[in-house]
Design an enzyme around this catalytic site. Structure first.
Site, PDB file in Angstrom:
ATOM      1  N   SER A   1       5.161  -6.275   2.550  1.00  0.00           N
ATOM      2  CA  SER A   1       3.639  -5.931   3.085  1.00  0.00           C
ATOM      3  C   SER A   1       2.523  -6.790   2.194  1.00  0.00           C
ATOM      4  O   SER A   1       2.703  -8.043   1.874  1.00  0.00           O
ATOM      5  CB  SER A   1       3.271  -4.759   4.027  1.00  0.00           C
ATOM      6  OG  SER A   1       2.302  -4.544   4.038  1.00  0.00           O
ATOM      7  N   LEU A   2       1.726  -6.118   2.019  1.00  0.00           N
ATOM      8  CA  LEU A   2       0.914  -7.069   0.907  1.00  0.00           C
ATOM      9  C   LEU A   2       0.779  -7.459   0.066  1.00  0.00           C
ATOM     10  O   LEU A   2       0.556  -8.822  -0.941  1.00  0.00           O
ATOM     11  CB  LEU A   2      -0.285  -5.574   0.988  1.00  0.00           C
ATOM     12  CG  LEU A   2      -1.363  -5.580  -0.367  1.00  0.00           C
ATOM     13  CD1 LEU A   2      -0.843  -5.815  -1.596  1.00  0.00           C
ATOM     14  CD2 LEU A   2      -2.046  -7.261   0.068  1.00  0.00           C
TER      15      LEU A   2
ATOM     16  N   HIS B   1       1.104  -3.246  10.480  1.00  0.00           N
ATOM     17  CA  HIS B   1       1.964  -4.537  11.626  1.00  0.00           C
ATOM     18  C   HIS B   1       2.304  -3.578  12.467  1.00  0.00           C
ATOM     19  O   HIS B   1       3.103  -3.672  13.393  1.00  0.00           O
ATOM     20  CB  HIS B   1       3.496  -3.704  10.741  1.00  0.00           C
ATOM     21  CG  HIS B   1       3.988  -3.823   8.980  1.00  0.00           C
ATOM     22  ND1 HIS B   1       2.878  -5.451   8.683  1.00  0.00           N
ATOM     23  CD2 HIS B   1       2.498  -3.330   8.039  1.00  0.00           C
ATOM     24  CE1 HIS B   1       2.288  -4.956   7.464  1.00  0.00           C
ATOM     25  NE2 HIS B   1       3.098  -4.166   6.998  1.00  0.00           N
TER      26      HIS B   1
ATOM     27  N   GLN C   1       2.785 -11.454  10.369  1.00  0.00           N
ATOM     28  CA  GLN C   1       2.774 -10.656   9.241  1.00  0.00           C
ATOM     29  C   GLN C   1       2.273  -8.756  10.025  1.00  0.00           C
ATOM     30  O   GLN C   1       2.627  -7.881   9.839  1.00  0.00           O
ATOM     31  CB  GLN C   1       3.324 -10.836   7.601  1.00  0.00           C
ATOM     32  CG  GLN C   1       3.809  -9.584   6.961  1.00  0.00           C
ATOM     33  CD  GLN C   1       2.706  -9.004   5.571  1.00  0.00           C
ATOM     34  OE1 GLN C   1       1.583  -9.344   6.254  1.00  0.00           O
ATOM     35  NE2 GLN C   1       3.147  -8.781   4.207  1.00  0.00           N
TER      36      GLN C   1
ATOM     37  N   ARG D   1      -8.800  -9.000   4.741  1.00  0.00           N
ATOM     38  CA  ARG D   1      -7.391  -8.849   5.206  1.00  0.00           C
ATOM     39  C   ARG D   1      -8.317  -7.314   6.084  1.00  0.00           C
ATOM     40  O   ARG D   1      -7.878  -6.884   6.982  1.00  0.00           O
ATOM     41  CB  ARG D   1      -6.432  -9.295   4.893  1.00  0.00           C
ATOM     42  CG  ARG D   1      -5.295  -8.593   5.647  1.00  0.00           C
ATOM     43  CD  ARG D   1      -4.400  -9.660   4.749  1.00  0.00           C
ATOM     44  NE  ARG D   1      -2.464  -8.886   5.093  1.00  0.00           N
ATOM     45  CZ  ARG D   1      -1.979  -8.238   5.028  1.00  0.00           C
ATOM     46  NH1 ARG D   1      -2.683  -6.722   3.560  1.00  0.00           N
ATOM     47  NH2 ARG D   1      -0.954  -7.402   5.393  1.00  0.00           N
TER      48      ARG D   1
ATOM     49  N   GLN E   1       1.027  -1.256   0.034  1.00  0.00           N
ATOM     50  CA  GLN E   1       0.167  -0.155   0.190  1.00  0.00           C
ATOM     51  C   GLN E   1       0.551   1.540   0.407  1.00  0.00           C
ATOM     52  O   GLN E   1       1.904   1.561   0.296  1.00  0.00           O
ATOM     53  CB  GLN E   1      -0.662   0.158   1.198  1.00  0.00           C
ATOM     54  CG  GLN E   1      -2.229  -1.380   1.247  1.00  0.00           C
ATOM     55  CD  GLN E   1      -3.407  -1.000   2.054  1.00  0.00           C
ATOM     56  OE1 GLN E   1      -2.921  -2.139   2.878  1.00  0.00           O
ATOM     57  NE2 GLN E   1      -3.908   0.537   2.107  1.00  0.00           N
TER      58      GLN E   1
END
Length: 310
Positions: free
Chosen positions: A91-92, A200, A249, A116, A10
């Site tokens: 991340s994503l 996170h 994560q 999510r 993102q």
């Protein structure tokens, strides 16, 4: 030449992404149609025509970026056919890497990352939490600044993106205090990020619990290509370990610097960014000036990359 594919998270999204590639390849329409069918709305239309802030809302951003990364990968493998030695996602982007590596089914994962994103947004209402990039401080100094300015809120260093660039996440009030005292903390500046949740951080623990339950319904295969995971820079070898790392994560820091260094330790110093823009390429060059990075989200860029690494 060995190379690694990397997938952004993102913050890389923009209205109009992949427009040029869509003019050259029917795989763009095919992939986004598959995603739209899974989601029940026109995902391509959202990425091209969003006039408001919808694309920046987590539950919409995540499927969009997943679809972009998978689309670029499919076009690359169809048009170029050069297979990377490894993958990593920020991340994503880790979900995107796992789809492209053959571990996760695309249509199911589109719905998974939508959920999510929804879990994340529901865990922390919009405006209550946020993220910001701290520029000009080393990792330990950012951690110390978080300790100093969190007061009774959550404020954590969560993305170790490059030397001198660490992202913090937590309650918006705490991030505002850090930003207001950036110079006193020794930072050059603190830049708000275009995200709607504090990814996170420990504020994501409720979302992580829901994600763990959701992952029980997903069939995960062994990867065809090694994928380095954010939480510990390792390669998961079983479906259960992949699930565990995806859950961890969500509420743990992204160790991007260490992930890139782990890839380089295996003799790879060329990276191909599969997604919109060049965010990861810029970070990788800051991690190691000798690294070679390409972005392949346009036909011209893809051909130029293929010519350089083949």
């Amino acid at each position: 030449m060995d190379f690694s594919f990397v997938f952004p998270g993102q913050g890389s999204q923009s209205v109009g992404m992949l427009a040029a590639l869509s003019e050259q390849s029917t795989l763009v329409d095919d992939t986004f149609s598959e995603a739209s069918d899974a989601l029940g709305y026109d995902l391509w239309g959202l990425t091209q025509n969003d006039a408001g802030e919808q694309l920046s809302q987590t539950e919409y951003t995540q499927p969009a970026l997943l679809a972009v990364g998978v689309t670029v990968w499919r076009v690359w493998m169809t048009e170029i056919g050069l297979r990377p030695a490894s993958m990593a996602g920020h991340s994503l982007g880790e979900f995107t890497a796992l789809v492209c590596a053959g571990a996760l089914p695309f249509a199911e994962t589109v719905k998974l990352v939508r959920d999510r994103g929804s879990y994340m947004q529901q865990a922390v209402p919009q405006g209550v939490g946020s993220m910001a990039a701290v520029i000009g401080l080393d990792d330990d100094s950012v951690r110390a600044a978080c300790d100093e300015y969190r007061e009774n809120d959550v404020l954590q260093a969560v993305n170790f993106n490059a030397p001198g660039q660490v992202v913090v996440a937590g309650h918006t009030n705490a991030i505002d205090r850090l930003a207001a005292n950036a110079q006193a903390a020794g930072a050059k500046r603190v830049l708000p990020l275009p995200v709607s949740v504090p990814s996170h951080s420990e504020l994501m623990l409720p979302a992580a619990e829901r994600l763990a339950e959701r992952l029980k319904d997903i069939n995960i295969s062994a990867t065809d290509i090694p994928v380095y995971h954010n939480v510990d820079c390792s390669i998961a070898s079983t479906a259960e370990s992949i699930k565990a790392k995806l859950v961890q994560q969500l509420h743990s820091p992204v160790h991007w610097v260490s992930s890139i260094q782990a890839i380089q330790a295996n003799g790879i110093n060329t990276f191909v960014e599969s997604g919109p823009g060049k965010v990861l390429g810029g970070l990788i060059k800051r991690i190691n000036r000798e690294a070679v990075s390409f972005n392949v989200d346009t036909p011209e860029a893809m051909q130029a990359c293929a010519g350089a690494i083949s």
